[in-house]
Scaffold this active site. Structure first.
Site, PDB file in Angstrom:
ATOM      1  N   LYS A  15      28.163  44.578  39.794  1.00  0.00           N
ATOM      2  CA  LYS A  15      28.123  44.384  38.330  1.00  0.00           C
ATOM      3  C   LYS A  15      27.478  43.047  37.978  1.00  0.00           C
ATOM      4  O   LYS A  15      26.624  42.958  37.118  1.00  0.00           O
ATOM      5  CB  LYS A  15      29.547  44.422  37.732  1.00  0.00           C
ATOM      6  CG  LYS A  15      30.343  45.656  38.069  1.00  0.00           C
ATOM      7  CD  LYS A  15      31.745  45.612  37.479  1.00  0.00           C
ATOM      8  CE  LYS A  15      32.616  44.477  37.981  1.00  0.00           C
ATOM      9  NZ  LYS A  15      33.008  44.576  39.409  1.00  0.00           N
ATOM     10  N   ARG A  90      39.172  45.635  31.503  1.00  0.00           N
ATOM     11  CA  ARG A  90      39.645  46.061  32.820  1.00  0.00           C
ATOM     12  C   ARG A  90      40.948  46.829  32.743  1.00  0.00           C
ATOM     13  O   ARG A  90      41.486  47.244  33.776  1.00  0.00           O
ATOM     14  CB  ARG A  90      39.902  44.809  33.629  1.00  0.00           C
ATOM     15  CG  ARG A  90      39.038  44.666  34.832  1.00  0.00           C
ATOM     16  CD  ARG A  90      39.327  43.276  35.327  1.00  0.00           C
ATOM     17  NE  ARG A  90      38.974  43.119  36.677  1.00  0.00           N
ATOM     18  CZ  ARG A  90      37.887  42.468  37.067  1.00  0.00           C
ATOM     19  NH1 ARG A  90      37.048  41.967  36.202  1.00  0.00           N
ATOM     20  NH2 ARG A  90      37.653  42.312  38.334  1.00  0.00           N
ATOM     21  N   ARG A 129      29.380  38.113  50.805  1.00  0.00           N
ATOM     22  CA  ARG A 129      29.010  37.445  49.545  1.00  0.00           C
ATOM     23  C   ARG A 129      29.262  35.932  49.636  1.00  0.00           C
ATOM     24  O   ARG A 129      30.256  35.479  50.170  1.00  0.00           O
ATOM     25  CB  ARG A 129      29.824  38.006  48.382  1.00  0.00           C
ATOM     26  CG  ARG A 129      29.565  37.201  47.101  1.00  0.00           C
ATOM     27  CD  ARG A 129      30.004  37.904  45.877  1.00  0.00           C
ATOM     28  NE  ARG A 129      31.432  38.135  45.818  1.00  0.00           N
ATOM     29  CZ  ARG A 129      32.017  38.794  44.827  1.00  0.00           C
ATOM     30  NH1 ARG A 129      31.290  39.295  43.838  1.00  0.00           N
ATOM     31  NH2 ARG A 129      33.321  38.985  44.834  1.00  0.00           N
ATOM     32  N   ARG A 163      34.147  33.251  48.187  1.00  0.00           N
ATOM     33  CA  ARG A 163      35.147  33.209  47.108  1.00  0.00           C
ATOM     34  C   ARG A 163      36.546  33.356  47.694  1.00  0.00           C
ATOM     35  O   ARG A 163      36.745  34.132  48.621  1.00  0.00           O
ATOM     36  CB  ARG A 163      34.867  34.334  46.104  1.00  0.00           C
ATOM     37  CG  ARG A 163      34.168  33.835  44.857  1.00  0.00           C
ATOM     38  CD  ARG A 163      33.690  34.934  43.974  1.00  0.00           C
ATOM     39  NE  ARG A 163      34.691  35.913  43.568  1.00  0.00           N
ATOM     40  CZ  ARG A 163      34.451  36.901  42.731  1.00  0.00           C
ATOM     41  NH1 ARG A 163      33.244  37.040  42.198  1.00  0.00           N
ATOM     42  NH2 ARG A 163      35.389  37.765  42.401  1.00  0.00           N
ATOM     43  N   ARG A 174      42.586  43.942  45.476  1.00  0.00           N
ATOM     44  CA  ARG A 174      41.709  44.135  44.303  1.00  0.00           C
ATOM     45  C   ARG A 174      41.252  45.587  44.193  1.00  0.00           C
ATOM     46  O   ARG A 174      41.141  46.126  43.086  1.00  0.00           O
ATOM     47  CB  ARG A 174      40.494  43.202  44.407  1.00  0.00           C
ATOM     48  CG  ARG A 174      40.847  41.756  44.105  1.00  0.00           C
ATOM     49  CD  ARG A 174      39.801  40.792  44.632  1.00  0.00           C
ATOM     50  NE  ARG A 174      38.537  40.920  43.935  1.00  0.00           N
ATOM     51  CZ  ARG A 174      37.371  40.515  44.460  1.00  0.00           C
ATOM     52  NH1 ARG A 174      37.319  39.975  45.647  1.00  0.00           N
ATOM     53  NH2 ARG A 174      36.271  40.654  43.751  1.00  0.00           N
TER      54      ARG A 174
HETATM   55  P1  AP5 Z   1      28.380  41.338  42.870  1.00  0.00           P
HETATM   56  O1  AP5 Z   1      27.227  41.572  41.965  1.00  0.00           O
HETATM   57  O2  AP5 Z   1      28.905  39.955  43.025  1.00  0.00           O
HETATM   58  O3  AP5 Z   1      29.539  42.381  42.550  1.00  0.00           O
HETATM   59  P2  AP5 Z   1      30.567  42.440  41.327  1.00  0.00           P
HETATM   60  O4  AP5 Z   1      30.724  43.874  40.986  1.00  0.00           O
HETATM   61  O5  AP5 Z   1      30.169  41.509  40.248  1.00  0.00           O
HETATM   62  O6  AP5 Z   1      31.849  41.940  42.109  1.00  0.00           O
HETATM   63  P3  AP5 Z   1      33.030  40.945  41.685  1.00  0.00           P
HETATM   64  O7  AP5 Z   1      33.845  40.794  42.951  1.00  0.00           O
HETATM   65  O8  AP5 Z   1      32.541  39.694  41.062  1.00  0.00           O
HETATM   66  O9  AP5 Z   1      33.793  41.784  40.689  1.00  0.00           O
HETATM   67  P4  AP5 Z   1      35.244  41.668  40.334  1.00  0.00           P
HETATM   68  O10 AP5 Z   1      35.285  42.596  39.196  1.00  0.00           O
HETATM   69  O11 AP5 Z   1      36.229  41.942  41.408  1.00  0.00           O
HETATM   70  O12 AP5 Z   1      35.462  40.118  40.113  1.00  0.00           O
HETATM   71  P5  AP5 Z   1      35.468  39.224  38.807  1.00  0.00           P
HETATM   72  O13 AP5 Z   1      34.728  38.006  39.111  1.00  0.00           O
HETATM   73  O14 AP5 Z   1      35.116  40.017  37.616  1.00  0.00           O
HETATM   74  O15 AP5 Z   1      27.949  41.901  44.331  1.00  0.00           O
HETATM   75  C1  AP5 Z   1      28.815  41.773  45.426  1.00  0.00           C
HETATM   76  C2  AP5 Z   1      27.996  41.363  46.660  1.00  0.00           C
HETATM   77  O16 AP5 Z   1      27.121  42.419  47.017  1.00  0.00           O
HETATM   78  C3  AP5 Z   1      27.102  40.138  46.443  1.00  0.00           C
HETATM   79  O17 AP5 Z   1      27.051  39.413  47.630  1.00  0.00           O
HETATM   80  C4  AP5 Z   1      25.727  40.737  46.120  1.00  0.00           C
HETATM   81  O18 AP5 Z   1      24.656  39.864  46.486  1.00  0.00           O
HETATM   82  C5  AP5 Z   1      25.745  42.000  46.959  1.00  0.00           C
HETATM   83  N1  AP5 Z   1      25.027  43.115  46.362  1.00  0.00           N
HETATM   84  C6  AP5 Z   1      24.926  43.459  45.065  1.00  0.00           C
HETATM   85  N2  AP5 Z   1      24.212  44.574  44.909  1.00  0.00           N
HETATM   86  C7  AP5 Z   1      23.875  44.966  46.176  1.00  0.00           C
HETATM   87  C8  AP5 Z   1      23.132  46.071  46.690  1.00  0.00           C
HETATM   88  N3  AP5 Z   1      22.616  47.000  45.889  1.00  0.00           N
HETATM   89  N4  AP5 Z   1      22.974  46.171  48.021  1.00  0.00           N
HETATM   90  C9  AP5 Z   1      23.512  45.225  48.849  1.00  0.00           C
HETATM   91  N5  AP5 Z   1      24.198  44.160  48.434  1.00  0.00           N
HETATM   92  C10 AP5 Z   1      24.387  44.032  47.097  1.00  0.00           C
HETATM   93  O19 AP5 Z   1      37.034  38.899  38.671  1.00  0.00           O
HETATM   94  C11 AP5 Z   1      37.695  38.081  39.608  1.00  0.00           C
HETATM   95  C12 AP5 Z   1      39.176  38.019  39.240  1.00  0.00           C
HETATM   96  O20 AP5 Z   1      39.334  37.425  37.934  1.00  0.00           O
HETATM   97  C13 AP5 Z   1      39.898  39.378  39.124  1.00  0.00           C
HETATM   98  O21 AP5 Z   1      40.326  39.866  40.379  1.00  0.00           O
HETATM   99  C14 AP5 Z   1      41.056  39.019  38.190  1.00  0.00           C
HETATM  100  O22 AP5 Z   1      42.068  38.325  38.858  1.00  0.00           O
HETATM  101  C15 AP5 Z   1      40.388  38.054  37.194  1.00  0.00           C
HETATM  102  N6  AP5 Z   1      39.810  38.778  36.046  1.00  0.00           N
HETATM  103  C16 AP5 Z   1      38.478  38.847  35.725  1.00  0.00           C
HETATM  104  N7  AP5 Z   1      38.313  39.597  34.618  1.00  0.00           N
HETATM  105  C17 AP5 Z   1      39.544  40.012  34.238  1.00  0.00           C
HETATM  106  C18 AP5 Z   1      40.008  40.852  33.193  1.00  0.00           C
HETATM  107  N8  AP5 Z   1      39.152  41.408  32.314  1.00  0.00           N
HETATM  108  N9  AP5 Z   1      41.324  41.076  33.111  1.00  0.00           N
HETATM  109  C19 AP5 Z   1      42.197  40.519  33.977  1.00  0.00           C
HETATM  110  N10 AP5 Z   1      41.816  39.737  35.021  1.00  0.00           N
HETATM  111  C20 AP5 Z   1      40.498  39.484  35.133  1.00  0.00           C
END
Ligand code: AP5
Length: 217
Positions: A15, A90, A129, A163, A174
């Site tokens: 994402k 979410r 990552r 991370r 997660r």
């Molecule tokens: P990446 O693009 O980083 O993936 P992502 O979907 O953004 O993954 P996140 O782990 O950031 O999502 P998340 O939803 O768990 O975490 P968030 O930060 O929102 O890609 C992943 C990896 O793959 C990278 O290394 C990339 O280079 C690689 N990649 C990408 N595309 C690829 C491809 N096609 N082929 C190969 N490799 C590829 O949230 C973190 C924490 O914050 C949550 O767990 C929660 O505690 C809190 N939080 C955040 N938002 C909320 C909310 N709305 N409500 C409550 N808690 C929240």
């Protein structure tokens, strides 16, 4: 016309990677609640210390905290031409709060794009990552390394780290949290109309083309 896009998918589905590309292409900001919370932690703010343990355990921060963060951010002048939502909403209560906020502020309907990636590939991606704690860009050690010679927007070379919630136990939690609390949003948004789904497997550029095709549809 105002463009409001929401990328929905499991942790590590790509994402953030796609949101970054969309932001550059469309010239509208990316709004990542995960990124906002990580910045609060890096700054050592009171909010940052309240959410640190929750995030590292792979759980969700309370709806009230993230809804308030998003509400403030969407009120900013530079978010009035549209926004790319990454990681919010979410939960069903967050989606309902967002619907109410959009109605109250007269925003255009949300275009929802679900990015689908199997759990084993997610584990592989998150293990490799790395993120830069200075410019906040995300890379992958083999699939998406920083281009040679690229300098960090903060100056010098990127300060790449794993991370704290990408450790294997946190990733498993997660994935479970996603299945329990976020996956129900797929049905919620499918019933609303402007819902698209893309296969998140393959090259980043090919997935980006598929995402753009949904936006232009
Ligand atoms: P990446 O693009 O980083 O993936 P992502 O979907 O953004 O993954 P996140 O782990 O950031 O999502 P998340 O939803 O768990 O975490 P968030 O930060 O929102 O890609 C992943 C990896 O793959 C990278 O290394 C990339 O280079 C690689 N990649 C990408 N595309 C690829 C491809 N096609 N082929 C190969 N490799 C590829 O949230 C973190 C924490 O914050 C949550 O767990 C929660 O505690 C809190 N939080 C955040 N938002 C909320 C909310 N709305 N409500 C409550 N808690 C929240």
């Amino acid at each position: 016309m105002q463009q409001n896009i929401y990328l929905l998918g499991a942790p590590g589905a790509g994402k953030g990677t796609q949101a970054q590309l969309l932001s550059e292409k469309l010239g509208i900001p990316q709004l990542s609640t995960g990124e906002m919370l990580r910045s609060a932690r890096l700054e050592g703010s009171e909010l940052g210390s309240r959410v640190a343990a929750i995030m590292d355990a792979g759980k969700l921060v309370s709806d009230g905290i993230v809804i308030e963060l998003v509400e403030h951010r969407l009120a900013r002048a530079d978010h009035q031409d549209g926004v790319i939502l990454d990681g919010f909403p979410r939960t069903i209560p967050q989606a309902e709060a967002l619907d109410a906020l959009f109605a109250r502020t007269g925003r255009s309907a949300l275009k929802v794009i679900a990015v689908d990636v199997p759990a084993d590939e997610i584990r592989r991606r998150l293990q490799g990552r790395r993120w830069c704690t200075r410019c906040k860009k995300t890379y992958h050690i083999t699939d998406n390394p920083p281009p040679p010679g690229q300098s960090c927007e903060g100056g010098g070379t990127c300060l790449l780290e794993l991370r704290s919630d990408d450790k294997p136990e946190a990733v498993e939690k997660r994935l479970q949290t996603y299945a329990d609390q976020t996956a129900p949003l797929l049905a919620h948004y499918r019933a609303k109309g402007t819902f698209f789904s893309v296969n998140g497997m393959g090259k980043i550029g090919d997935i980006f083309s598929a995402v753009m095709a949904c936006i232009l549809a």
